[in-house]
Design an enzyme around this catalytic site. Structure first.
Site, PDB file in Angstrom:
ATOM      1  N   SER A  44       0.813  -1.221   0.000  1.00  0.00           N
ATOM      2  CA  SER A  44       0.000   0.000   0.000  1.00  0.00           C
ATOM      3  C   SER A  44       0.845   1.269   0.000  1.00  0.00           C
ATOM      4  CB  SER A  44      -0.940  -0.004   1.205  1.00  0.00           C
ATOM      5  OG  SER A  44      -0.222  -0.143   2.418  1.00  0.00           O
ATOM      6  N   GLY A  81      -1.991  -4.281   1.236  1.00  0.00           N
ATOM      7  CA  GLY A  81      -2.068  -5.490   2.038  1.00  0.00           C
ATOM      8  C   GLY A  81      -1.127  -6.594   1.613  1.00  0.00           C
ATOM      9  N   ASN A 109       3.991  -5.429   5.504  1.00  0.00           N
ATOM     10  CA  ASN A 109       2.849  -6.188   6.026  1.00  0.00           C
ATOM     11  C   ASN A 109       3.275  -7.491   6.687  1.00  0.00           C
ATOM     12  OD1 ASN A 109       0.573  -4.473   5.360  1.00  0.00           O
ATOM     13  ND2 ASN A 109       1.099  -4.884   3.229  1.00  0.00           N
ATOM     14  N   ASP A 190      -3.251   7.344  10.252  1.00  0.00           N
ATOM     15  CA  ASP A 190      -3.023   6.001  10.779  1.00  0.00           C
ATOM     16  C   ASP A 190      -1.593   5.797  11.278  1.00  0.00           C
ATOM     17  OD1 ASP A 190      -1.540   5.806   8.425  1.00  0.00           O
ATOM     18  OD2 ASP A 190      -2.897   4.379   7.459  1.00  0.00           O
ATOM     19  N   HIS A 193       0.922   5.104   6.805  1.00  0.00           N
ATOM     20  CA  HIS A 193       1.057   5.453   5.396  1.00  0.00           C
ATOM     21  C   HIS A 193       1.504   6.906   5.221  1.00  0.00           C
ATOM     22  CE1 HIS A 193      -1.730   1.983   5.343  1.00  0.00           C
ATOM     23  NE2 HIS A 193      -1.014   1.664   4.278  1.00  0.00           N
TER      24      HIS A 193
END
Length: 224
Positions: A44, A81, A109, A190, A193
């Site tokens: 991502s 993801g 991830n 978050d 990112h």
């Protein structure tokens, strides 16, 4: 007996034939005129989660390189993801064999889900082996484990990228998020990112690495 005019015409024709590029040389020149195609196989962060596509770091990086008259095209093969195992599973359709090079930007991830580093290492090893067998140049954009997973996990995870870079003799950018990770000003809400400013910083830091890793050189006729 040849006249002076006839002799000159014959000489010009001979010289023209001598210096006319062969079909092979013309084909090579046309191939060299095409932009270098580099695929970024990522998750991502590469895909530009939460950002317009044009603000994701691959797009910003391409623009920076082209401003330096480097005729290059970066293909964003980021999937939100995705893990190293996922990248391995989709390698054949995400990375065409015609690509001049591949940047591997996976692992975040794996770390966030506390995947066994042995599994992540094996997946990256197979990705690099496949690219080597294809004859494609690769470079690794490394990842680092968060402190919350403990020192033992971090030691095993962090070693994956430099170990395999040495094994395959490939260029390594140690940490994709260098200078961006954990900085609230450079990340979205978050905390994971990058925002537009963070993506821009990643691109700026990657530009000299990519230039050197793939032997890109400016062209007088290159893009501006």
């Amino acid at each position: 007996m040849l006249t002076r005019r006839t002799a000159l015409i014959a000489m010009s024709a001979a010289l023209g034939a001598r210096f006319l590029p062969s079909a092979q040389a013309q084909a090579q020149a046309q191939a060299q005129a095409k932009p270098a195609s580099l695929v970024i196989l990522g998750d991502s962060i590469t895909a530009g989660f939460g950002l317009p596509r044009a603000q994701a770091y691959p797009a910003v990086l391409e623009a920076l390189l082209r401003k330096q008259r480097l005729d290059v095209r970066l293909v964003n093969a980021g999937v939100s993801g995705d893990t190293l195992s996922g990248g391995l599973a989709r390698l054949d359709w995400s990375v065409p064999k015609t690509a001049n090079g591949v940047l591997i930007a996976l692992g975040g991830n794996d770390m966030l889900s506390a995947t066994d580093p042995a599994i992540s290492r094996a997946a990256l090893d197979k990705i690099l082996g496949k690219l080597r067998d294809r004859g494609q140049r690769a470079a690794i954009l490394g990842m680092r484990a968060g402190a919350n997973w403990g020192s033992d996990y971090a030691k095993r995870f962090d070693a994956i990228f430099p170990d395999l870079a040495r094994q395959y003799k490939l260029p390594l950018y140690p940490f994709l998020l260098e200078g961006v990770a954990l900085d609230a000003k450079l990340n979205q809400g978050d905390g994971i990112h990058p925002n537009a400013a963070g993506a821009k910083l990643i691109a700026e830091r990657l530009a000299p690495f990519v230039t050197k890793a793939f032997g890109l050189s400016p062209s007088a006729a290159g893009p501006v």
